[in-house]
Design a protein around this motif. Structure first.
Motif, PDB file in Angstrom:
ATOM      1  N   MET A 140       0.836  -1.205   0.000  1.00 55.39           N
ATOM      2  CA  MET A 140       0.000   0.000   0.000  1.00 55.39           C
ATOM      3  C   MET A 140       0.876   1.263   0.000  1.00 55.39           C
ATOM      4  N   PRO A 141       0.479   2.296  -0.761  1.00 55.34           N
ATOM      5  CA  PRO A 141       1.279   3.525  -0.863  1.00 55.34           C
ATOM      6  C   PRO A 141       1.532   4.232   0.466  1.00 55.34           C
ATOM      7  N   PHE A 142       0.654   4.059   1.450  1.00 54.89           N
ATOM      8  CA  PHE A 142       0.857   4.797   2.708  1.00 54.89           C
ATOM      9  C   PHE A 142       2.169   4.422   3.387  1.00 54.89           C
ATOM     10  N   TRP A 143       2.706   3.240   3.068  1.00 54.25           N
ATOM     11  CA  TRP A 143       3.983   2.857   3.676  1.00 54.25           C
ATOM     12  C   TRP A 143       5.096   3.810   3.245  1.00 54.25           C
ATOM     13  N   THR A 144       5.034   4.325   2.019  1.00 56.47           N
ATOM     14  CA  THR A 144       6.073   5.264   1.584  1.00 56.47           C
ATOM     15  C   THR A 144       5.900   6.622   2.256  1.00 56.47           C
ATOM     16  N   ARG A 145       4.688   6.980   2.634  1.00 52.26           N
ATOM     17  CA  ARG A 145       4.479   8.222   3.383  1.00 52.26           C
ATOM     18  C   ARG A 145       4.978   8.071   4.817  1.00 52.26           C
ATOM     19  N   THR A 146       4.848   6.843   5.330  1.00 47.64           N
ATOM     20  CA  THR A 146       5.243   6.592   6.713  1.00 47.64           C
ATOM     21  C   THR A 146       6.746   6.712   6.906  1.00 47.64           C
ATOM     22  N   ILE A 147       7.526   6.272   5.898  1.00 53.70           N
ATOM     23  CA  ILE A 147       8.977   6.228   6.099  1.00 53.70           C
ATOM     24  C   ILE A 147       9.767   6.965   5.025  1.00 53.70           C
ATOM     25  N   GLY A 148       9.085   7.551   4.051  1.00 53.53           N
ATOM     26  CA  GLY A 148       9.801   8.234   2.974  1.00 53.53           C
ATOM     27  C   GLY A 148       9.130   9.523   2.573  1.00 53.53           C
ATOM     28  N   ASN A 149       9.280   9.848   1.286  1.00 47.88           N
ATOM     29  CA  ASN A 149       8.734  11.116   0.794  1.00 47.88           C
ATOM     30  C   ASN A 149       7.357  10.961   0.179  1.00 47.88           C
ATOM     31  N   GLY A 150       6.781   9.777   0.297  1.00 44.73           N
ATOM     32  CA  GLY A 150       5.441   9.557  -0.219  1.00 44.73           C
ATOM     33  C   GLY A 150       5.377   9.215  -1.687  1.00 44.73           C
ATOM     34  N   ASP A 151       6.527   9.003  -2.332  1.00 45.60           N
ATOM     35  CA  ASP A 151       6.548   8.656  -3.754  1.00 45.60           C
ATOM     36  C   ASP A 151       6.195   7.180  -3.923  1.00 45.60           C
ATOM     37  N   ALA A 152       4.947   6.899  -4.251  1.00 50.64           N
ATOM     38  CA  ALA A 152       4.495   5.514  -4.395  1.00 50.64           C
ATOM     39  C   ALA A 152       5.131   4.820  -5.588  1.00 50.64           C
ATOM     40  N   GLY A 153       5.729   5.588  -6.494  1.00 57.48           N
ATOM     41  CA  GLY A 153       6.377   4.998  -7.659  1.00 57.48           C
ATOM     42  C   GLY A 153       7.523   4.068  -7.296  1.00 57.48           C
ATOM     43  N   VAL A 154       8.152   4.288  -6.112  1.00 57.40           N
ATOM     44  CA  VAL A 154       9.273   3.428  -5.719  1.00 57.40           C
ATOM     45  C   VAL A 154       8.814   1.992  -5.484  1.00 57.40           C
ATOM     46  N   LEU A 155       7.515   1.795  -5.281  1.00 59.97           N
ATOM     47  CA  LEU A 155       7.005   0.453  -5.015  1.00 59.97           C
ATOM     48  C   LEU A 155       6.999  -0.419  -6.266  1.00 59.97           C
ATOM     49  N   PHE A 156       7.282   0.171  -7.429  1.00 58.99           N
ATOM     50  CA  PHE A 156       7.441  -0.613  -8.650  1.00 58.99           C
ATOM     51  C   PHE A 156       8.889  -1.039  -8.856  1.00 58.99           C
TER      52      PHE A 156
END
Length: 214
Positions: A140-156
């Protein structure tokens, strides 16, 4: 054809139906659920943050020849089984090397994580679920907001996605005091319900390898 009652969301309606009644194939619909955003331990936060910073897949290291040979046998066997899903050899080997590394790092069974990937995305790198979960392990994208800059693109990014998925599953397993059934339910957002864990356990059987233990 069954009609969805007025006032009930599509997801809740599907989750209330028996598995046999859900006519969605894995190639069309991921199985990702609504994971809950929650406070994280510092160790979890650090593990996820480091995944975003890394760009290259890990290089396997071995303490002895026997361990190295066991890994090579596992890699060859899994590569053969995975070929129908990932025809490109280089991508397949890189993916399996990363699975091997990340499952060992998180203290998880490689066959379990491969089964989870099969159920979640059917090994599609760019899979996106109806609730926005992304990649192989449908994070889920919220994990990148929790520990990063919120860029959900890194999940690819392959390693980032597999690191996040394995660390999150480990986090849920710790929260459930080692109860894998309940941890898988948390991962899918269907805690305490059987269809999702049962699907992962069934898929896991395809990836079992007696000569390899992460």
């Amino acid at each position: 054809m069954m009609l969805r009652p007025v006032g009930i969301s599509r997801r809740k309606w599907l989750m209330s139906m028996p598995v046999a009644g859900i006519a969605l194939s894995l190639s069309e619909q991921s199985r990702a659920g609504s994971q809950l955003e929650e406070p994280l331990a510092d160790s979890v936060r650090t593990a996820l943050s480091s995944a975003i910073a890394q760009q290259a897949p890990p290089v396997p290291e071995f303490s002895d020849t026997a361990s190295h040979m066991a890994y090579l046998r596992w890699l060859a066997t899994m590569a053969q089984r995975l070929q129908p899903k990932m025809p490109d050899r280089d991508s397949r080997i890189e993916f399996l090397r990363t699975i091997w590394y990340e499952t060992r790092r998180a203290g998880l069974d490689a066959s379990l994580v491969l089964g989870l990937v099969q159920v979640e995305s059917n090994f599609r790198k760019f899979a996106v679920s109806s609730v926005g979960a992304r990649g192989y392990m449908q994070v889920m994208p919220f994990w990148t907001r929790t520990i990063g800059n919120g860029d959900a693109g890194v999940l690819f990014h392959m390693q980032t996605n597999l690191r996040f998925g394995c660390v999150i599953l480990r986090h849920y397993l710790d929260r459930e005091r080692g109860d894998l059934f309940m941890a898988l339910g948390r991962y899918n957002g269907s805690r305490g319900r059987a269809p999702y864990p049962d699907a992962v356990f069934a898929a896991q059987s395809r990836w079992k390898f007696a000569d390899f233990a992460p």
